[in-house]
Design a protein around this motif. Structure first.
Motif, PDB file in Angstrom:
ATOM      1  N   ALA A   9       0.977  -1.091  -0.394  1.00 48.73           N
ATOM      2  CA  ALA A   9      -0.111  -0.053   0.129  1.00 48.73           C
ATOM      3  C   ALA A   9       0.896   1.209   0.268  1.00 48.73           C
ATOM      4  O   ALA A   9       0.332   2.769  -0.566  1.00 48.73           O
ATOM      5  CB  ALA A   9      -0.987   0.008   1.457  1.00 48.73           C
ATOM      6  N   GLY A  10       2.099   0.925   0.585  1.00 50.67           N
ATOM      7  CA  GLY A  10       2.988   2.266   0.942  1.00 50.67           C
ATOM      8  C   GLY A  10       4.208   2.821  -0.760  1.00 50.67           C
ATOM      9  O   GLY A  10       4.985   3.851  -0.957  1.00 50.67           O
ATOM     10  N   LEU A  11       3.842   1.531  -1.239  1.00 51.63           N
ATOM     11  CA  LEU A  11       4.425   2.074  -2.609  1.00 51.63           C
ATOM     12  C   LEU A  11       3.938   2.570  -3.496  1.00 51.63           C
ATOM     13  O   LEU A  11       2.913   3.419  -3.871  1.00 51.63           O
ATOM     14  CB  LEU A  11       4.916   0.137  -4.017  1.00 51.63           C
ATOM     15  N   GLY A  12       5.164   2.827  -4.871  1.00 54.78           N
ATOM     16  CA  GLY A  12       4.785   4.268  -5.601  1.00 54.78           C
ATOM     17  C   GLY A  12       3.976   3.729  -6.533  1.00 54.78           C
ATOM     18  O   GLY A  12       3.403   2.656  -7.166  1.00 54.78           O
ATOM     19  N   LYS A  13       2.578   4.654  -7.060  1.00 54.99           N
ATOM     20  CA  LYS A  13       1.375   4.375  -7.579  1.00 54.99           C
ATOM     21  C   LYS A  13       0.978   5.210  -9.018  1.00 54.99           C
ATOM     22  O   LYS A  13       1.291   5.868  -9.217  1.00 54.99           O
ATOM     23  CB  LYS A  13       0.055   4.308  -6.949  1.00 54.99           C
ATOM     24  N   PHE A  14       0.813   4.021 -10.100  1.00 56.59           N
ATOM     25  CA  PHE A  14       0.335   5.238 -10.864  1.00 56.59           C
ATOM     26  C   PHE A  14      -0.619   4.248 -12.007  1.00 56.59           C
ATOM     27  O   PHE A  14      -0.742   3.414 -12.150  1.00 56.59           O
ATOM     28  CB  PHE A  14       1.715   5.093 -12.307  1.00 56.59           C
ATOM     29  N   ARG A  15      -2.026   4.939 -12.827  1.00 64.38           N
ATOM     30  CA  ARG A  15      -3.055   4.804 -12.860  1.00 64.38           C
ATOM     31  C   ARG A  15      -3.050   5.372 -14.091  1.00 64.38           C
ATOM     32  O   ARG A  15      -2.963   6.679 -14.256  1.00 64.38           O
ATOM     33  CB  ARG A  15      -4.063   4.727 -12.232  1.00 64.38           C
ATOM     34  N   ILE A  16      -3.753   4.806 -15.432  1.00 63.84           N
ATOM     35  CA  ILE A  16      -3.700   5.621 -16.832  1.00 63.84           C
ATOM     36  C   ILE A  16      -5.270   4.631 -17.407  1.00 63.84           C
ATOM     37  O   ILE A  16      -5.374   3.602 -16.190  1.00 63.84           O
ATOM     38  CB  ILE A  16      -3.377   6.136 -17.707  1.00 63.84           C
ATOM     39  N   HIS A  24       8.042  -0.283  -6.682  1.00 61.74           N
ATOM     40  CA  HIS A  24       8.700  -0.923  -5.944  1.00 61.74           C
ATOM     41  C   HIS A  24       9.937   0.528  -5.475  1.00 61.74           C
ATOM     42  O   HIS A  24       9.855   0.768  -4.341  1.00 61.74           O
ATOM     43  CB  HIS A  24       9.436  -2.231  -6.053  1.00 61.74           C
ATOM     44  N   PHE A  25      10.681   0.375  -6.799  1.00 55.69           N
ATOM     45  CA  PHE A  25      11.333   2.162  -6.298  1.00 55.69           C
ATOM     46  C   PHE A  25      11.553   2.572  -7.283  1.00 55.69           C
ATOM     47  O   PHE A  25      10.007   3.005  -7.927  1.00 55.69           O
ATOM     48  CB  PHE A  25      12.786   1.247  -6.824  1.00 55.69           C
ATOM     49  N   SER A  26      11.580   4.246  -7.188  1.00 52.90           N
ATOM     50  CA  SER A  26      11.305   5.062  -8.093  1.00 52.90           C
ATOM     51  C   SER A  26      11.831   5.007  -9.447  1.00 52.90           C
ATOM     52  O   SER A  26      12.911   4.440 -10.207  1.00 52.90           O
ATOM     53  CB  SER A  26      12.862   6.368  -7.944  1.00 52.90           C
ATOM     54  N   PRO A  33      14.040   9.064  -3.242  1.00 54.87           N
ATOM     55  CA  PRO A  33      15.026   9.057  -2.701  1.00 54.87           C
ATOM     56  C   PRO A  33      16.316   8.587  -1.868  1.00 54.87           C
ATOM     57  O   PRO A  33      16.653   7.635  -2.098  1.00 54.87           O
ATOM     58  CB  PRO A  33      16.044  10.231  -2.290  1.00 54.87           C
ATOM     59  N   ALA A  34      15.711   7.868  -0.899  1.00 45.86           N
ATOM     60  CA  ALA A  34      15.423   6.185   0.104  1.00 45.86           C
ATOM     61  C   ALA A  34      15.522   5.346  -0.814  1.00 45.86           C
ATOM     62  O   ALA A  34      15.477   4.068  -0.282  1.00 45.86           O
ATOM     63  CB  ALA A  34      14.545   6.806   1.304  1.00 45.86           C
TER      64      ALA A  34
END
Length: 235
Positions: A9-16, A24-26, A33-34
């Motif tokens: 739930a705390g990972l990065g999200k992208f929706r189209i 999981h990473f930038s 940056p972490a």
């Protein structure tokens, strides 16, 4: 801590409209940056691709790109003339090298879900290539099997140009296994399904788990679990 759980739930999200992606990473518009990777592991994307859609042709270079299909199938086409359909449980690897254009489509009548894993290569400017292989889940029952690897002794795996490996296992509830890490090495684990413990620390499906400073990783399944583990050099 040597075991760090990063909840889904705390990972990065992208929706189209056609893509539901978790980073999981930038990656792309998501930047932390972490969370820039673990050693040479630079990208671990959890993608859900709508039926009859996908990634149109686009370029890459100098990256080892491992695709693990969790559900459905992905159809690959590239500028080298390669094409193929990779089904659930199987793996494809594209070494981008000096440059390659590729497309990845879900031509199925259902949502396709994949893990897309990028690993930086040891050597820049290699000849690009693509390959795929079936890895029956029954062959991974209770044991980690190398799926993509540049490490010695992993002859059955798809090759990558890095001292790293992506291994997979399926565990029944109550089943466990142990993976040894050479001195200084680290690991990143993600379960496609299930719930499990890593050296006593609990994690759920699609969470990321970073392991550092351990000489062994004990995985205990609390329910039926399908797990991927990246064994990585320092860095």
């Amino acid at each position: 801590m040597t075991i760090e759980v990063r909840p889904f739930a705390g990972l990065g999200k992208f929706r189209i409209d056609w893509l539901n992606a978790t980073h999981h990473f930038s990656f792309g518009h998501y930047y932390d940056p972490a969370r820039m990777g673990v050693g040479p592991l630079r990208v671990w994307n959890d993608d859900e691709i709508a039926p009859h859609t996908g990634f149109d042709p686009h370029p890459h270079r100098d990256m080892e790109i491992v695709t693990y299909v969790r559900k459905g199938a992905i159809t690959h086409l590239d500028s080298l003339g390669n094409q193929g359909r990779t089904e659930a449980g199987d793996v494809q690897v594209m070494s981008a090298g000096t440059g390659i254009r590729h497309a990845e489509y879900n031509r199925e009548g259902e949502v396709t879900t994949i893990f897309q894993i990028w690993i930086t290569p040891r050597t820049r400017g290699l000849e690009p290539r693509w390959g795929q292989r079936a890895f029956p889940k029954a062959d991974r029952a209770g044991a980690l099997v190398p799926l993509a690897s540049g490490m010695a002794g992993h002859d059955g795996a798809l090759p990558i140009d890095q001292d790293a490996a992506v291994l997979g296992a399926t565990l029944a509830a109550g089943q466990s296994l142990t993976h040894r890490l050479a001195p200084g090495r680290q690991a990143y684990l993600v379960a496609a399904t299930g719930r499990y413990r890593v050296n006593g620390v609990e994690a759920a499906a699609r969470d990321g788990v970073v392991v550092r400073g351990e000489d062994a990783i004990r995985i205990e399944a609390l329910e039926p679990t399908e797990i991927l583990l990246a064994d990585l050099p320092p860095g």
